[in-house]
Design a protein around this motif. Structure first.
Motif, PDB file in Angstrom:
ATOM      1  N   GLU A 146       0.825  -1.211   0.000  1.00 37.27           N
ATOM      2  CA  GLU A 146       0.000   0.000   0.000  1.00 37.27           C
ATOM      3  C   GLU A 146       0.854   1.254   0.000  1.00 37.27           C
ATOM      4  O   GLU A 146       0.535   2.223  -0.669  1.00 37.27           O
ATOM      5  CB  GLU A 146      -0.944   0.020   1.203  1.00 37.27           C
ATOM      6  N   SER A 147       1.933   1.238   0.790  1.00 37.88           N
ATOM      7  CA  SER A 147       2.798   2.417   0.863  1.00 37.88           C
ATOM      8  C   SER A 147       4.141   2.024   1.455  1.00 37.88           C
ATOM      9  O   SER A 147       4.270   0.995   2.103  1.00 37.88           O
ATOM     10  CB  SER A 147       2.151   3.514   1.712  1.00 37.88           C
ATOM     11  N   THR A 148       5.120   2.873   1.215  1.00 36.01           N
ATOM     12  CA  THR A 148       6.414   2.726   1.872  1.00 36.01           C
ATOM     13  C   THR A 148       6.674   4.012   2.643  1.00 36.01           C
ATOM     14  O   THR A 148       6.200   5.089   2.266  1.00 36.01           O
ATOM     15  CB  THR A 148       7.550   2.469   0.868  1.00 36.01           C
ATOM     16  N   ALA A 149       7.418   3.900   3.724  1.00 36.82           N
ATOM     17  CA  ALA A 149       7.679   5.053   4.589  1.00 36.82           C
ATOM     18  C   ALA A 149       8.987   5.720   4.196  1.00 36.82           C
ATOM     19  O   ALA A 149       9.967   5.052   3.889  1.00 36.82           O
ATOM     20  CB  ALA A 149       7.729   4.608   6.048  1.00 36.82           C
ATOM     21  N   ASP A 150       8.968   7.050   4.221  1.00 38.21           N
ATOM     22  CA  ASP A 150      10.193   7.788   3.910  1.00 38.21           C
ATOM     23  C   ASP A 150      10.586   8.753   5.028  1.00 38.21           C
ATOM     24  O   ASP A 150      11.474   9.552   4.887  1.00 38.21           O
ATOM     25  CB  ASP A 150      10.042   8.550   2.592  1.00 38.21           C
ATOM     26  N   ARG A 151       9.909   8.648   6.165  1.00 35.88           N
ATOM     27  CA  ARG A 151      10.249   9.509   7.300  1.00 35.88           C
ATOM     28  C   ARG A 151      11.063   8.707   8.322  1.00 35.88           C
ATOM     29  O   ARG A 151      11.000   7.487   8.332  1.00 35.88           O
ATOM     30  CB  ARG A 151       8.993  10.095   7.924  1.00 35.88           C
ATOM     31  N   PRO A 152      11.817   9.411   9.172  1.00 41.77           N
ATOM     32  CA  PRO A 152      12.629   8.709  10.175  1.00 41.77           C
ATOM     33  C   PRO A 152      11.765   7.857  11.109  1.00 41.77           C
ATOM     34  O   PRO A 152      10.605   8.165  11.363  1.00 41.77           O
ATOM     35  CB  PRO A 152      13.296   9.840  10.950  1.00 41.77           C
ATOM     36  N   GLY A 153      12.358   6.782  11.592  1.00 38.99           N
ATOM     37  CA  GLY A 153      11.654   5.898  12.519  1.00 38.99           C
ATOM     38  C   GLY A 153      11.713   4.462  12.036  1.00 38.99           C
ATOM     39  O   GLY A 153      12.293   4.165  10.991  1.00 38.99           O
ATOM     40  N   PRO A 154      11.107   3.560  12.769  1.00 41.10           N
ATOM     41  CA  PRO A 154      11.206   2.138  12.438  1.00 41.10           C
ATOM     42  C   PRO A 154      10.239   1.667  11.357  1.00 41.10           C
ATOM     43  O   PRO A 154      10.402   0.578  10.824  1.00 41.10           O
ATOM     44  CB  PRO A 154      10.886   1.452  13.770  1.00 41.10           C
ATOM     45  N   GLU A 155       9.226   2.471  10.995  1.00 41.92           N
ATOM     46  CA  GLU A 155       8.240   2.009  10.023  1.00 41.92           C
ATOM     47  C   GLU A 155       8.812   1.964   8.616  1.00 41.92           C
ATOM     48  O   GLU A 155       9.440   2.908   8.151  1.00 41.92           O
ATOM     49  CB  GLU A 155       6.997   2.893  10.038  1.00 41.92           C
ATOM     50  N   CYS A 156       8.584   0.820   7.933  1.00 44.48           N
ATOM     51  CA  CYS A 156       9.055   0.632   6.557  1.00 44.48           C
ATOM     52  C   CYS A 156       7.945   0.850   5.548  1.00 44.48           C
ATOM     53  O   CYS A 156       8.200   1.250   4.421  1.00 44.48           O
ATOM     54  CB  CYS A 156       9.588  -0.785   6.370  1.00 44.48           C
ATOM     55  N   GLY A 157       6.722   0.503   5.913  1.00 43.77           N
ATOM     56  CA  GLY A 157       5.613   0.629   4.989  1.00 43.77           C
ATOM     57  C   GLY A 157       4.402  -0.128   5.477  1.00 43.77           C
ATOM     58  O   GLY A 157       4.393  -0.698   6.570  1.00 43.77           O
ATOM     59  N   VAL A 158       3.363  -0.143   4.633  1.00 40.01           N
ATOM     60  CA  VAL A 158       2.112  -0.811   4.951  1.00 40.01           C
ATOM     61  C   VAL A 158       1.775  -1.761   3.816  1.00 40.01           C
ATOM     62  O   VAL A 158       1.931  -1.421   2.642  1.00 40.01           O
ATOM     63  CB  VAL A 158       0.968   0.225   5.149  1.00 40.01           C
ATOM     64  N   VAL A 159       1.329  -2.963   4.193  1.00 43.09           N
ATOM     65  CA  VAL A 159       0.908  -3.961   3.215  1.00 43.09           C
ATOM     66  C   VAL A 159      -0.499  -4.432   3.541  1.00 43.09           C
ATOM     67  O   VAL A 159      -0.981  -4.263   4.662  1.00 43.09           O
ATOM     68  CB  VAL A 159       1.862  -5.180   3.175  1.00 43.09           C
ATOM     69  N   GLU A 160      -1.140  -5.022   2.543  1.00 45.54           N
ATOM     70  CA  GLU A 160      -2.459  -5.625   2.719  1.00 45.54           C
ATOM     71  C   GLU A 160      -2.337  -7.089   2.341  1.00 45.54           C
ATOM     72  O   GLU A 160      -1.751  -7.432   1.313  1.00 45.54           O
ATOM     73  CB  GLU A 160      -3.489  -4.915   1.836  1.00 45.54           C
ATOM     74  N   ILE A 161      -2.851  -7.951   3.215  1.00 39.47           N
ATOM     75  CA  ILE A 161      -2.831  -9.395   2.980  1.00 39.47           C
ATOM     76  C   ILE A 161      -4.228  -9.926   3.252  1.00 39.47           C
ATOM     77  O   ILE A 161      -4.696  -9.891   4.389  1.00 39.47           O
ATOM     78  CB  ILE A 161      -1.795 -10.107   3.882  1.00 39.47           C
ATOM     79  N   GLU A 162      -4.877 -10.383   2.195  1.00 40.90           N
ATOM     80  CA  GLU A 162      -6.206 -10.984   2.297  1.00 40.90           C
ATOM     81  C   GLU A 162      -7.176 -10.129   3.113  1.00 40.90           C
ATOM     82  O   GLU A 162      -7.870 -10.621   4.002  1.00 40.90           O
ATOM     83  CB  GLU A 162      -6.110 -12.402   2.845  1.00 40.90           C
ATOM     84  N   GLY A 163      -7.196  -8.828   2.824  1.00 39.51           N
ATOM     85  CA  GLY A 163      -8.147  -7.929   3.464  1.00 39.51           C
ATOM     86  C   GLY A 163      -7.694  -7.340   4.785  1.00 39.51           C
ATOM     87  O   GLY A 163      -8.389  -6.498   5.343  1.00 39.51           O
TER      88      GLY A 163
END
Length: 114
Positions: free
Chosen positions: A41-58
Protein backbone atom coordinates in the motif's frame (compact mmCIF):
# COMPACT_ATOMS: atom_id res chain seq x y z
CA UNK A 1 -6.76 -25.86 8.03
CA UNK A 2 -4.41 -23.10 6.89
CA UNK A 3 -0.80 -24.19 7.44
CA UNK A 4 0.86 -20.94 6.34
CA UNK A 5 2.97 -19.03 8.85
CA UNK A 6 0.97 -16.11 10.20
CA UNK A 7 2.35 -12.80 8.86
CA UNK A 8 3.02 -11.52 12.40
CA UNK A 9 5.32 -14.51 12.97
CA UNK A 10 7.51 -13.78 9.94
CA UNK A 11 10.85 -12.17 10.84
CA UNK A 12 13.32 -10.93 8.26
CA UNK A 13 16.78 -10.57 9.76
CA UNK A 14 18.17 -7.55 7.95
CA UNK A 15 20.99 -5.48 9.41
CA UNK A 16 20.68 -1.81 10.20
CA UNK A 17 23.26 -1.02 7.50
CA UNK A 18 21.03 -2.56 4.80
CA UNK A 19 18.30 -0.06 5.62
CA UNK A 20 14.55 -0.03 5.95
CA UNK A 21 13.81 -0.34 2.22
CA UNK A 22 15.81 -3.57 2.01
CA UNK A 23 14.19 -4.84 5.22
CA UNK A 24 10.74 -4.13 3.73
CA UNK A 25 11.63 -5.95 0.49
CA UNK A 26 12.98 -8.99 2.36
CA UNK A 27 9.90 -9.18 4.60
CA UNK A 28 7.55 -9.00 1.59
CA UNK A 29 9.61 -11.71 -0.15
CA UNK A 30 9.45 -13.99 2.89
CA UNK A 31 5.69 -13.46 3.26
CA UNK A 32 5.20 -14.26 -0.42
CA UNK A 33 7.30 -17.41 -0.08
CA UNK A 34 5.15 -18.40 2.91
CA UNK A 35 2.15 -18.39 0.56
CA UNK A 36 0.62 -14.96 1.17
CA UNK A 37 -0.52 -12.60 -1.60
CA UNK A 38 1.02 -9.33 -0.43
CA UNK A 39 -0.12 -5.98 -1.81
CA UNK A 40 2.11 -3.01 -0.99
CA UNK A 41 0.00 0.00 0.00
CA UNK A 42 2.80 2.42 0.86
CA UNK A 43 6.41 2.73 1.87
CA UNK A 44 7.68 5.05 4.59
CA UNK A 45 10.19 7.79 3.91
CA UNK A 46 10.25 9.51 7.30
CA UNK A 47 12.63 8.71 10.18
CA UNK A 48 11.65 5.90 12.52
CA UNK A 49 11.21 2.14 12.44
CA UNK A 50 8.24 2.01 10.02
CA UNK A 51 9.06 0.63 6.56
CA UNK A 52 5.61 0.63 4.99
CA UNK A 53 2.11 -0.81 4.95
CA UNK A 54 0.91 -3.96 3.22
CA UNK A 55 -2.46 -5.63 2.72
CA UNK A 56 -2.83 -9.39 2.98
CA UNK A 57 -6.21 -10.98 2.30
CA UNK A 58 -8.15 -7.93 3.46
CA UNK A 59 -6.04 -7.21 6.56
CA UNK A 60 -3.53 -4.39 6.81
CA UNK A 61 -0.11 -4.67 8.45
CA UNK A 62 2.56 -2.12 9.31
CA UNK A 63 6.08 -3.40 8.55
CA UNK A 64 8.72 -2.24 11.04
CA UNK A 65 12.52 -2.53 11.14
CA UNK A 66 14.38 -2.15 14.44
CA UNK A 67 16.26 -4.13 17.08
CA UNK A 68 14.06 -7.16 17.69
CA UNK A 69 15.96 -10.48 17.58
CA UNK A 70 18.59 -11.91 19.89
CA UNK A 71 22.01 -12.55 18.41
CA UNK A 72 25.16 -13.92 19.95
CA UNK A 73 28.27 -11.78 19.57
CA UNK A 74 31.92 -12.53 20.25
CA UNK A 75 33.99 -10.10 22.30
CA UNK A 76 37.68 -10.30 21.45
CA UNK A 77 40.53 -9.26 23.75
CA UNK A 78 41.55 -5.61 23.57
CA UNK A 79 44.17 -5.00 20.90
CA UNK A 80 43.46 -8.19 18.95
CA UNK A 81 42.29 -7.76 15.39
CA UNK A 82 38.85 -9.19 14.68
CA UNK A 83 40.08 -11.21 11.68
CA UNK A 84 42.89 -12.77 13.73
CA UNK A 85 40.39 -13.69 16.44
CA UNK A 86 38.06 -15.20 13.80
CA UNK A 87 40.88 -17.32 12.39
CA UNK A 88 41.79 -18.55 15.88
CA UNK A 89 38.15 -19.32 16.61
CA UNK A 90 37.77 -21.27 13.34
CA UNK A 91 40.71 -23.42 14.44
CA UNK A 92 39.01 -24.20 17.75
CA UNK A 93 41.03 -21.78 19.89
CA UNK A 94 38.54 -19.64 21.80
CA UNK A 95 40.96 -18.53 24.52
CA UNK A 96 40.28 -14.94 25.54
CA UNK A 97 37.10 -14.67 23.48
CA UNK A 98 33.93 -14.12 25.46
CA UNK A 99 30.35 -14.25 24.27
CA UNK A 100 27.37 -12.02 24.95
CA UNK A 101 23.83 -11.51 23.69
CA UNK A 102 22.55 -8.36 22.05
CA UNK A 103 19.56 -7.36 19.97
CA UNK A 104 19.97 -7.36 16.20
CA UNK A 105 17.77 -5.71 13.58
CA UNK A 106 14.88 -7.46 11.89
CA UNK A 107 11.71 -6.56 10.00
CA UNK A 108 8.33 -7.76 11.23
CA UNK A 109 4.62 -7.06 10.74
CA UNK A 110 2.18 -5.57 13.20
CA UNK A 111 -1.54 -5.65 12.43
CA UNK A 112 -3.30 -2.33 11.94
CA UNK A 113 -6.44 -2.68 14.03
CA UNK A 114 -9.12 -0.04 13.45
Amino acid sequence: MDTRTDPVEILARVSEQDGRQRAFEVWVHKATRAGWAVTVESTADRPGPECGVVEIEGLRYRILHAERVRQRVAIVPAGEHLIAASVRLSRGDAEGISWAWEFGHAAWAEPIVS
